[in-house]
Design a protein around this motif. Structure first.
Motif, short mmCIF file in Angstrom:
data_model
loop_
_atom_site.label_atom_id
_atom_site.label_comp_id
_atom_site.label_asym_id
_atom_site.label_seq_id
_atom_site.Cartn_x
_atom_site.Cartn_y
_atom_site.Cartn_z
N PRO A 161 0.90 -1.26 -0.09
CA PRO A 161 0.40 0.31 -0.10
C PRO A 161 1.02 1.23 0.52
O PRO A 161 2.26 1.30 0.48
N VAL A 162 0.26 2.30 -0.55
CA VAL A 162 1.21 3.89 -0.77
C VAL A 162 0.53 4.35 0.62
O VAL A 162 -0.51 5.05 0.40
N ASP A 163 1.39 4.60 1.48
CA ASP A 163 1.66 5.24 2.83
C ASP A 163 2.39 6.73 2.60
O ASP A 163 2.98 6.75 2.84
N GLY A 164 1.21 7.89 2.53
CA GLY A 164 1.42 9.21 2.27
C GLY A 164 2.93 9.31 0.80
O GLY A 164 1.99 8.55 -0.03
N ALA A 165 4.34 9.69 1.53
CA ALA A 165 4.62 9.57 -0.66
C ALA A 165 4.48 8.54 -0.69
O ALA A 165 5.43 7.41 -0.59
N LEU A 166 4.54 8.18 -2.22
CA LEU A 166 4.69 7.65 -2.99
C LEU A 166 6.13 6.52 -3.21
O LEU A 166 6.72 7.63 -3.40
N ASP A 167 6.72 5.96 -2.82
CA ASP A 167 7.93 5.37 -3.10
C ASP A 167 7.98 4.80 -4.22
O ASP A 167 7.38 3.90 -4.25
N GLY A 168 9.46 4.49 -5.22
CA GLY A 168 9.88 3.71 -6.13
C GLY A 168 9.47 4.02 -7.51
O GLY A 168 9.11 3.44 -8.31
N ALA A 169 8.46 5.65 -7.85
CA ALA A 169 7.46 5.55 -8.62
C ALA A 169 7.78 6.81 -9.15
O ALA A 169 7.71 7.41 -7.96
N THR A 170 7.61 8.18 -9.92
CA THR A 170 6.66 9.19 -9.71
C THR A 170 5.19 9.56 -10.52
O THR A 170 4.72 8.56 -11.39
N PHE A 171 4.79 9.74 -9.88
CA PHE A 171 3.40 9.99 -10.06
C PHE A 171 2.61 10.42 -11.76
O PHE A 171 3.55 11.75 -11.48
N ASP A 172 1.83 9.85 -11.86
CA ASP A 172 1.25 10.44 -13.19
C ASP A 172 -0.16 9.80 -13.09
O ASP A 172 -0.36 9.15 -12.61
N ASN A 173 -0.81 10.53 -13.43
CA ASN A 173 -2.20 10.92 -13.42
C ASN A 173 -3.02 9.35 -14.03
O ASN A 173 -3.65 9.28 -13.63
N THR A 174 -2.32 9.56 -15.51
CA THR A 174 -3.21 8.22 -15.65
C THR A 174 -2.08 7.04 -16.10
O THR A 174 -2.89 5.37 -16.33
N LEU A 198 3.22 -1.64 -12.92
CA LEU A 198 2.68 -1.04 -14.47
C LEU A 198 1.87 -0.23 -13.84
O LEU A 198 0.45 -1.22 -14.11
N TYR A 199 0.74 1.36 -13.12
CA TYR A 199 -0.04 0.81 -12.71
C TYR A 199 -0.51 1.94 -13.65
O TYR A 199 -0.16 2.87 -14.28
N LEU A 200 -2.06 1.64 -14.16
CA LEU A 200 -2.79 2.11 -15.25
C LEU A 200 -4.31 2.47 -14.40
O LEU A 200 -5.03 1.50 -13.77
N ARG A 201 -4.33 3.61 -15.28
CA ARG A 201 -5.79 3.87 -15.12
C ARG A 201 -6.87 3.58 -15.81
O ARG A 201 -7.04 2.84 -17.53
N GLY A 202 -7.49 2.57 -15.53
CA GLY A 202 -8.70 1.65 -16.70
C GLY A 202 -7.78 0.13 -17.03
O GLY A 202 -6.87 -0.29 -15.97
N VAL A 242 -7.84 5.69 -8.63
CA VAL A 242 -8.27 3.86 -8.34
C VAL A 242 -7.11 3.86 -10.03
O VAL A 242 -7.56 3.66 -11.16
N PHE A 243 -6.07 2.56 -9.64
CA PHE A 243 -5.17 2.30 -10.62
C PHE A 243 -5.26 0.97 -10.68
O PHE A 243 -6.46 0.09 -9.50
N ASN A 244 -5.59 0.20 -11.93
CA ASN A 244 -5.23 -1.15 -12.01
C ASN A 244 -3.55 -1.24 -11.99
O ASN A 244 -2.68 -0.98 -12.95
N ALA A 245 -2.99 -2.37 -10.96
CA ALA A 245 -1.41 -2.52 -10.96
C ALA A 245 -0.73 -3.68 -11.59
O ALA A 245 -1.16 -4.68 -10.83
N PHE A 246 -0.15 -3.61 -12.35
CA PHE A 246 0.31 -4.51 -13.33
C PHE A 246 1.73 -5.39 -12.74
O PHE A 246 2.40 -4.34 -13.36
N LYS A 288 5.10 5.75 -23.69
CA LYS A 288 6.75 5.55 -22.40
C LYS A 288 6.38 6.02 -21.20
O LYS A 288 5.82 7.37 -21.56
N ARG A 289 6.86 5.48 -20.19
CA ARG A 289 6.73 5.96 -19.03
C ARG A 289 7.99 5.18 -18.51
O ARG A 289 8.67 4.43 -19.04
N GLU A 290 8.37 6.33 -17.92
CA GLU A 290 9.85 5.43 -17.16
C GLU A 290 9.85 5.51 -15.64
O GLU A 290 9.32 6.86 -15.09
N GLY A 291 10.41 4.72 -15.01
CA GLY A 291 10.42 4.89 -13.11
C GLY A 291 11.51 5.52 -12.83
O GLY A 291 12.33 6.16 -14.07
N ILE A 292 12.04 5.12 -11.46
CA ILE A 292 13.20 5.77 -10.93
C ILE A 292 14.12 4.53 -10.02
O ILE A 292 13.51 3.66 -10.00
N LYS A 293 15.08 5.01 -10.07
CA LYS A 293 15.95 4.48 -9.11
C LYS A 293 16.12 4.22 -8.37
O LYS A 293 15.55 5.01 -8.02
#
Length: 615
Positions: A161-174, A198-202, A242-246, A288-293
């Motif tokens: 779960p994401v408690d507070g700040a999102l770790d390991g990613a840069t948030f995007d609405n889609t 991969l977090y995806l809306r829809g 709400v996202f679908n996480a794959f 395209k989407r890039e993750g973070i180190k």
């Protein structure tokens, strides 16, 4: 140019074909004793049926019910794709067991066109609510892991779960990519489970592609997911959305050096496949989407209790055997050491045994690696060949390894059992025999500088017909290509010279479509293009097609011997034109100039096509 068009059409058609797939999933990976649950084996093929299907061995599970279903779907291809039929077969099993512990269901395997495709194995944890929290029957490599709840969570595809700040990613609405590690600090050789989400809306319409894998400098890694599997999303709320996480990747990473190690940022691409209007607009660009180190601190191991001995991180057990335990001087003896445990067994090394009176050859090493509940383990087998050089009783000492337990932060010295080898015979028996004086200097016959064989006829290259025959082959080939080129030119001129009323009508409709497009009347332009395409077909077939359905027209073209590539292209264009004609959104999406060029080329190919006469 026709051959180039055919090759391009075949390339895109082959690219669009779906690969056969087989997946196996369970309704739950954790059940109670006696609780029924279901597993499903799903087979998806594109055209050809599997040659053979080997369903999984259910092991100790009791089979309560079984079902088989075969849904069928038919889809049209667009943009040069060929139509394809897709079939599925779904095998369902309802199971239960009264035996607590971790049970492994082995993979299901299908054979298609001589190629074997397998699912991953399933690990089902059966717990006794009335018993203790420990797991009985789990692999020896997992006996020292007491936190069952954490073990189950690590084996799940559900992201933390994401408690507070999102770790390991840069948030995007889609859509965004998230890299999750189960621990930020680990000892050298301790497993760090890395999961790429991969977090995806829809919903996910196209299979995502990892264009850049996460780098793992300073780690040794092992994949924990099978190559052939289906993507299932888990719903999770992030920042009020709400996202679908794959799960795209999951692997075990073992630090190899102390210090701060980084897992590099991955790059994910979604989409870019063929759509309804790719025939006119070209393929769409992927998103395209890039993750973070993500950083992991690797801690050095404490001072070991047995200096000079190998060290290992994880649970370990050593077992040594000699085969045979009695031998004669010069006979080979196999020393076998089996190391079982959890962790990176491929990183375990053992020194060559040093025993006076025994020669030791380099070892043969075999690995059997498994990952039950996403924890890497298994066994590594070392085999040495020992050659006794003198009789007597030889003692093969114990192998000693200092195994470090990351949970408790302590070492355990692991020893194998010492072995006794009894050697009989004389030590002089293996000394090489010295050659006699007669054998010391081998005698050879006289040297011959030339072969004694003589040709009985003139060489073939010196015959009078040799060179004319050699030169005749390329000359005939050149004449064949020249004749083929001349025939194509004649056919093209004949096709270009046709000026029948019907052909003039097709040309007139194409000109009207261009005029309608220039004035902004997209619907009229699309209708005229479809009409021109149908008129060209009527001229070639010699019969009207206005009242035919798409299925009937496709059957007629096939019966008259139309080229399959041209047939698929024409049907795709007609379907796309009709769909865009009655869809306002589609009309704005279509570039009429490209549509006109595509239809004009198709009508020219129809005019040049060779078909069979009507019966």
């Amino acid at each position: 140019m026709r051959w180039l068009v055919v090759l391009l059409l075949g390339f895109f058609a082959a690219r669009a074909e779906a690969q056969p797939k087989i997946t196996m999933s369970a309704s739950s990976n954790r059940v109670s004793v006696g609780e029924p649950f279901a597993i499903e084996v799903r087979i998806q093929t594109d055209g050809d049926e599997p040659d053979k299907v080997d369903l999984p061995d259910l092991g100790e599970f009791e089979l309560l019910g079984r079902s088989t279903s075969r849904p069928f779907s038919f889809s049209f291809g667009f943009g040069g794709q060929r139509q394809r039929s897709q079939s599925q077969t779904i095998y369902g099993f309802t199971l239960r067991t009264d035996a607590p512990g971790a049970h492994v269901i082995r993979p299901a395997i299908m054979t298609v066109g001589g190629r074997r495709i397998a699912t991953g194995s399933l690990t089902i944890l059966v717990v006794d609510p009335a018993g203790s929290a420990g797991i009985q029957g789990v692999d020896d490599a997992l006996k020292n892991l007491n936190d069952v709840g954490a073990l189950i969570r690590k084996n799940s595809n559900e992201p933390p779960p994401v408690d507070g700040a999102l770790d390991g990613a840069t948030f995007d609405n889609t859509m965004f990519v998230r890299t999750v590690v189960d621990k930020k600090r680990a000892y050298l050789g301790e497993q760090v489970t890395v999961t790429l989400y991969l977090y995806l809306r829809g919903q996910l319409s196209d299979s995502p592609q990892i264009s850049r894998e996460p780098t793992l400098d300073g780690f040794w890694s092992h994949d924990l997911l099978p190559m052939q599997r289906s993507l299932g999303g888990v719903r999770q709320e992030v920042n009020g959305r709400v996202f679908n996480a794959f799960v795209l990747r999951k692997f075990a990473a073992f630090p190899l050096r102390p210090g701060t190690l980084e897992i590099g940022p991955p790059t994910i691409e979604v989409g870019g496949g063929n759509s309804l209007f790719d025939l006119f607009n070209g393929p769409s660009q992927p998103i395209k989407r890039e993750g973070i180190k993500v950083a992991v601190e690797a801690l050095p191991l404490p001072a070991q209790p047995s200096p000079g001995s190998p060290t290992y991180t994880g649970a370990l057990q050593l077992e040594a055997t000699l085969e045979p335990a009695q031998a004669k001087v010069g006979d080979a003896v196999t020393l076998r050491v089996v190391a079982k445990g959890s962790g990176n067994l491929r990183g375990l090394t053992l020194p060559n045994p040093s025993v006076r009176g025994l020669d030791t050859l380099a070892p043969q090493i075999d690995d059997q690696i498994a990952s039950p509940l996403d924890r890497l383990g298994g066994q590594r087998t070392f085999r040495w060949l020992l050659l006794p050089r003198q009789p007597g009783t030889q003692i093969v000492p114990s192998f000693i390894v200092d195994a470090f337990d990351p949970q408790s932060g302590t070492y355990q010295t692991v020893r194998s059992n010492p072995l006794t080898l009894t050697v009989t015979g004389s030590g002089e028996a293996i000394e090489p025999e010295k050659p006699t004086s007669a054998e010391a200097t081998p005698q050879f016959g006289p040297l011959r500088p030339e072969s004694a064989l003589r040709r009985r006829s003139t060489p073939l290259s010196q015959e009078g017909f040799f060179w004319p025959s050699v030169l005749a082959a390329p000359a005939l080939l050149a004449l064949a290509f020249l004749g083929r080129s001349l025939r194509r030119r004649v056919q093209a001129r004949r096709a270009a010279g046709r000026d029948t009323p019907g052909q003039r009508e097709v040309t007139h409709k194409l000109e009207q479509a261009a005029q309608a497009g220039a004035t902004g009347d997209a619907r009229a332009a699309l209708g005229l293009l479809a009409s021109a395409l149908k008129k060209a077909l009527e001229l070639k077939l010699g019969e009207p097609i206005g009242g035919m359905t798409s299925r009937a027209l496709e059957g007629l073209l096939g019966a008259r011997g139309f080229d399959p590539q041209l047939q698929q292209r024409v049907m795709s264009q007609l379907g796309a034109l009709e769909a865009a004609r009655f869809d306002p959104a589609g009309q704005s999406a279509v570039q009429l100039s490209q549509a006109q060029a595509a239809v004009r080329e198709a009508t020219a190919q129809i005019a040049r096509a060779k078909i069979r006469e009507a019966a």
